[in-house]
Design a protein around this motif. Structure first.
Motif, PDB file in Angstrom:
ATOM      1  N   THR A  67       0.969  -1.216   0.006  1.00 24.82           N
ATOM      2  CA  THR A  67       0.194   0.011   0.097  1.00 24.82           C
ATOM      3  C   THR A  67       0.851   1.166   0.116  1.00 24.82           C
ATOM      4  OG1 THR A  67      -1.609  -1.189   1.498  1.00 24.82           O
ATOM      5  CG2 THR A  67      -1.984   1.210   1.258  1.00 24.82           C
ATOM      6  N   PRO A  68       0.831   2.109  -1.096  1.00 23.03           N
ATOM      7  CA  PRO A  68       1.718   3.170  -1.234  1.00 23.03           C
ATOM      8  C   PRO A  68       1.049   4.367  -0.093  1.00 23.03           C
ATOM      9  CG  PRO A  68       0.018   3.339  -2.988  1.00 23.03           C
ATOM     10  CD  PRO A  68      -0.371   2.018  -2.237  1.00 23.03           C
ATOM     11  N   ALA A  69       2.021   5.365   0.111  1.00 24.23           N
ATOM     12  CA  ALA A  69       1.479   6.688   0.782  1.00 24.23           C
ATOM     13  C   ALA A  69       0.614   7.344  -0.322  1.00 24.23           C
ATOM     14  CB  ALA A  69       2.630   7.391   1.070  1.00 24.23           C
ATOM     15  N   PHE A  70      -0.116   8.372   0.029  1.00 28.19           N
ATOM     16  CA  PHE A  70      -1.083   8.984  -0.784  1.00 28.19           C
ATOM     17  C   PHE A  70      -0.524  10.480  -0.706  1.00 28.19           C
ATOM     18  CE2 PHE A  70      -3.255   5.053  -0.108  1.00 28.19           C
ATOM     19  CZ  PHE A  70      -3.647   4.881  -1.459  1.00 28.19           C
ATOM     20  N   HIS A 159     -12.266  17.941  -0.720  1.00 26.94           N
ATOM     21  CA  HIS A 159     -10.899  17.439  -0.328  1.00 26.94           C
ATOM     22  C   HIS A 159     -11.021  15.877  -0.218  1.00 26.94           C
ATOM     23  CE1 HIS A 159      -7.040  17.473   1.618  1.00 26.94           C
ATOM     24  NE2 HIS A 159      -7.550  16.939   2.579  1.00 26.94           N
ATOM     25  N   THR A 160      -9.863  15.463  -0.969  1.00 28.54           N
ATOM     26  CA  THR A 160      -9.675  13.952  -0.881  1.00 28.54           C
ATOM     27  C   THR A 160      -8.380  13.650  -0.359  1.00 28.54           C
ATOM     28  OG1 THR A 160     -11.148  13.854  -2.960  1.00 28.54           O
ATOM     29  CG2 THR A 160     -10.114  11.939  -2.290  1.00 28.54           C
ATOM     30  N   PRO A 161      -8.440  13.267   0.977  1.00 26.12           N
ATOM     31  CA  PRO A 161      -7.035  12.962   1.655  1.00 26.12           C
ATOM     32  C   PRO A 161      -6.131  11.986   0.931  1.00 26.12           C
ATOM     33  CG  PRO A 161      -8.929  12.773   3.083  1.00 26.12           C
ATOM     34  CD  PRO A 161      -9.419  12.659   1.889  1.00 26.12           C
ATOM     35  N   ASP A 162      -6.727  10.848   0.346  1.00 27.55           N
ATOM     36  CA  ASP A 162      -5.844   9.579  -0.229  1.00 27.55           C
ATOM     37  C   ASP A 162      -6.166   9.900  -1.646  1.00 27.55           C
ATOM     38  OD1 ASP A 162      -5.102   8.961   2.177  1.00 27.55           O
ATOM     39  OD2 ASP A 162      -6.102   6.926   2.319  1.00 27.55           O
ATOM     40  N   ALA A 163      -6.007  10.835  -2.407  1.00 24.59           N
ATOM     41  CA  ALA A 163      -6.294  11.074  -3.709  1.00 24.59           C
ATOM     42  C   ALA A 163      -5.559  10.397  -4.793  1.00 24.59           C
ATOM     43  CB  ALA A 163      -6.108  12.542  -4.151  1.00 24.59           C
ATOM     44  N   VAL A 164      -4.111  10.575  -4.888  1.00 27.22           N
ATOM     45  CA  VAL A 164      -3.317   9.971  -5.830  1.00 27.22           C
ATOM     46  C   VAL A 164      -2.322   9.249  -5.093  1.00 27.22           C
ATOM     47  CG1 VAL A 164      -3.906  11.234  -7.737  1.00 27.22           C
ATOM     48  CG2 VAL A 164      -2.354  12.200  -6.036  1.00 27.22           C
ATOM     49  N   PRO A 165      -1.657   7.979  -5.439  1.00 25.87           N
ATOM     50  CA  PRO A 165      -0.559   7.300  -4.518  1.00 25.87           C
ATOM     51  C   PRO A 165       0.681   8.049  -4.915  1.00 25.87           C
ATOM     52  CG  PRO A 165      -1.997   5.944  -6.144  1.00 25.87           C
ATOM     53  CD  PRO A 165      -2.681   7.214  -6.364  1.00 25.87           C
ATOM     54  N   ALA A 166       1.537   8.256  -3.835  1.00 24.86           N
ATOM     55  CA  ALA A 166       2.787   9.018  -3.961  1.00 24.86           C
ATOM     56  C   ALA A 166       3.794   8.088  -5.005  1.00 24.86           C
ATOM     57  CB  ALA A 166       3.326   9.061  -2.610  1.00 24.86           C
ATOM     58  N   MET A 167       4.795   8.886  -5.407  1.00 22.24           N
ATOM     59  CA  MET A 167       5.477   7.894  -6.521  1.00 22.24           C
ATOM     60  C   MET A 167       7.065   8.434  -5.991  1.00 22.24           C
ATOM     61  SD  MET A 167       3.835   7.601  -9.995  1.00 22.24           S
ATOM     62  CE  MET A 167       4.312   9.178 -10.683  1.00 22.24           C
ATOM     63  N   PRO A 168       7.322   8.370  -4.628  1.00 18.72           N
ATOM     64  CA  PRO A 168       8.789   8.662  -4.453  1.00 18.72           C
ATOM     65  C   PRO A 168       9.859   7.867  -5.054  1.00 18.72           C
ATOM     66  CG  PRO A 168       7.932   7.457  -2.860  1.00 18.72           C
ATOM     67  CD  PRO A 168       6.709   7.600  -3.641  1.00 18.72           C
ATOM     68  N   PRO A 169      10.807   8.706  -5.394  1.00 16.63           N
ATOM     69  CA  PRO A 169      11.990   7.930  -6.160  1.00 16.63           C
ATOM     70  C   PRO A 169      12.653   7.106  -4.984  1.00 16.63           C
ATOM     71  CG  PRO A 169      12.645  10.186  -5.691  1.00 16.63           C
ATOM     72  CD  PRO A 169      11.248   9.925  -5.395  1.00 16.63           C
ATOM     73  N   TYR A 184      -4.462 -10.921 -11.362  1.00 15.38           N
ATOM     74  CA  TYR A 184      -3.907  -9.887 -12.066  1.00 15.38           C
ATOM     75  C   TYR A 184      -4.385  -8.662 -10.773  1.00 15.38           C
ATOM     76  CZ  TYR A 184      -3.151 -12.798 -16.017  1.00 15.38           C
ATOM     77  OH  TYR A 184      -3.079 -13.739 -17.003  1.00 15.38           O
ATOM     78  N   VAL A 185      -3.643  -7.594 -10.932  1.00 16.82           N
ATOM     79  CA  VAL A 185      -4.000  -6.406  -9.982  1.00 16.82           C
ATOM     80  C   VAL A 185      -3.356  -5.213 -10.921  1.00 16.82           C
ATOM     81  CG1 VAL A 185      -3.549  -5.236  -7.823  1.00 16.82           C
ATOM     82  CG2 VAL A 185      -3.403  -7.836  -7.754  1.00 16.82           C
ATOM     83  N   CYS A 186      -4.349  -4.292 -10.901  1.00 17.43           N
ATOM     84  CA  CYS A 186      -3.816  -3.203 -11.650  1.00 17.43           C
ATOM     85  C   CYS A 186      -4.675  -2.057 -11.147  1.00 17.43           C
ATOM     86  CB  CYS A 186      -4.408  -3.340 -13.309  1.00 17.43           C
ATOM     87  SG  CYS A 186      -5.946  -3.562 -13.418  1.00 17.43           S
ATOM     88  N   GLY A 187      -4.076  -0.838 -11.525  1.00 15.21           N
ATOM     89  CA  GLY A 187      -4.616   0.550 -11.099  1.00 15.21           C
ATOM     90  C   GLY A 187      -3.631   1.492 -10.780  1.00 15.21           C
ATOM     91  N   ASP A 188      -3.898   2.865 -10.583  1.00 13.58           N
ATOM     92  CA  ASP A 188      -2.774   3.800 -10.447  1.00 13.58           C
ATOM     93  C   ASP A 188      -1.647   3.534  -9.565  1.00 13.58           C
ATOM     94  OD1 ASP A 188      -4.392   4.023  -8.234  1.00 13.58           O
ATOM     95  OD2 ASP A 188      -5.001   6.000  -8.853  1.00 13.58           O
ATOM     96  N   HIS A 189      -1.982   2.728  -8.458  1.00 14.41           N
ATOM     97  CA  HIS A 189      -1.012   2.218  -7.592  1.00 14.41           C
ATOM     98  C   HIS A 189      -0.125   1.487  -8.182  1.00 14.41           C
ATOM     99  CE1 HIS A 189      -3.178  -1.556  -6.378  1.00 14.41           C
ATOM    100  NE2 HIS A 189      -4.168  -0.887  -7.240  1.00 14.41           N
ATOM    101  N   ARG A 190      -0.263   0.754  -9.152  1.00 20.33           N
ATOM    102  CA  ARG A 190       0.827  -0.385  -9.801  1.00 20.33           C
ATOM    103  C   ARG A 190       1.732   0.426 -10.776  1.00 20.33           C
ATOM    104  NH1 ARG A 190       1.340  -4.427  -6.858  1.00 20.33           N
ATOM    105  NH2 ARG A 190       2.149  -5.705  -8.704  1.00 20.33           N
TER     106      ARG A 190
END
Ligand SMILES: Cc1cc2nc3c(=O)[nH]c(=O)nc-3n(C[C@H](O)[C@H](O)[C@H](O)COP(=O)(O)OP(=O)(O)OC[C@H]3O[C@@H](n4cnc5c(N)ncnc54)[C@H](O)[C@@H]3O)c2cc1C
Length: 209
Positions: A67-70, A159-169, A184-190
Motif C-alpha cells: 500500500t503506497p503513501a498518498f 478534499h480527498t486525503p488519499d487522492a493519488v498514490p505517491a511516487m517517491p524515487p 492480476y492487479v492493476c490500477g494507478d497504484h501499480r
C-alpha cells in the motif's frame, strides 16, 4: 478530460461488451484466482481475476500487497457571471506555492456539463491545502485569469486525503500486473498515479507484491 466526465470512458468500453457482462454496485469481500465473494450477490466462480480497486482495498483483498503513501488533492468549483476565457485550455501554475496547481474553464472544455448560459471554473490544489483555501484560491485565480473574481460563487470544495498514490524515487513504474497465473492487479497504484500521465507498458513478468 473526456466529454461528459471521467465516467464517459468506462461507459464507452462497457457499451462494446455483450449485454449483462458488467455488473456495477457489487462490493467484493474476498477474491482468489477461482472465486470472488460479494457482499450482496453471492459467489462468482471464475478462471482468473483482475483486481482493479484502489490500493487499500486491493491490499485488504490480497493481504501482503504493497500500500503506497498518498497525496491529498482539493478541487474547487466556481461559477462566474462571465467566463474568464472562452478557450478550452488548462492553465498551469509554475509557482509551487500556488495554491492553485492548475485550473480550467470547464464550461468551455465541455459545455454539456453546465446548464446553458452558466460558467464553471474548476481548480485544483495539490497537497495539504492552506487554512483559508477558498480565499487564497480566489485571489490566485484573479492573477491567473487576469480578471476580478470578487463576483465568483463557490459551488463546491472537495478534499480527498488519499487522492493519488505517491511516487517517491526510486519509483517502479513497471510493477507487474500479473501476480500469479490467473491473478492480476492493476490500477494507478501499480504504475503511474494518474491516467493523465504516460503509463509504462504493463509487463508479464511475475512480481510478488
Ligand atoms: C480529486 C481527484 C482528482 C483527480 N484528477 C485527475 C485528473 O484531472 N486527471 C487524471 O488523469 N487523473 C486524475 N485523478 C486520478 C485518477 O482519478 C486516478 O488515477 C484513477 O481514477 C485511477 O484509476 P483506477 O482504475 O486505478 O482506480 P479507480 O478509478 O479508483 O477505480 C477503482 C474502482 O474499484 C471499485 N471498488 C473499490 N472497492 C471495491 C470492492 N470492494 N468491490 C468492488 N469494487 C470496488 C471502486 O468503486 C472504483 O470504481 C484524480 C483523482 C482524484 C481523487
Amino acid at each position: 478530460m473526456p466529454e461528459g466526465g471521467a465516467a464517459a470512458l468506462p461507459e464507452l468500453l462497457a457499451a462494446g461488451l455483450p449485454p449483462g457482462t458488467v455488473h456495477t454496485g457489487v462490493r467484493v469481500t474476498e477474491a482468489s484466482v477461482s472465486r470472488v465473494t460479494t457482499a450482496e450477490h453471492g459467489v462468482f466462480r471464475c478462471r482468473s481475476v483482475v483486481l482493479a480497486t484502489g490500493a487499500r482495498t486491493a491490499a485488504r483483498l490480497l493481504p501482503g500487497l504493497r500500500t503506497p503513501a498518498f497525496h491529498p488533492v482539493t478541487v474547487l468549483h466556481h461559477t462566474a457571471p462571465v467566463a474568464p476565457t472562452g478557450d478550452p485550455v488548462l492553465l498551469l501554475e509554475s509557482d509551487p506555492d500556488g495554491p492553485v496547481a492548475h485550473t480550467a474553464v470547464m464550461s468551455a472544455v465541455d459545455p454539456g456539463r453546465v446548464p446553458a448560459g452558466r460558467t464553471l471554473i474548476t481548480s485544483t490544489v495539490l497537497g495539504t491545502p492552506p487554512d483559508d483555501t477558498e480565499r487564497r484560491v480566489r485571489k490566485h485565480l484573479a492573477t491567473l485569469y487576469g480578471t476580478s473574481t470578487d463576483e465568483w460563487e463557490l459551488l463546491a470544495l472537495r478534499h480527498t486525503p488519499d487522492a493519488v498514490p505517491a511516487m517517491p524515487p526510486p519509483h517502479d513504474g513497471h510493477r507487474s500486473v500479473r501476480l500469479l497465473a490467473g491473478l492480476y492487479v492493476c490500477g494507478d497504484h501499480r504504475a503511474t498515479s494518474t491516467p493523465g500521465a504516460p503509463s509504462p507498458r504493463a509487463t508479464a513478468r511475475p512480481a510478488p507484491s
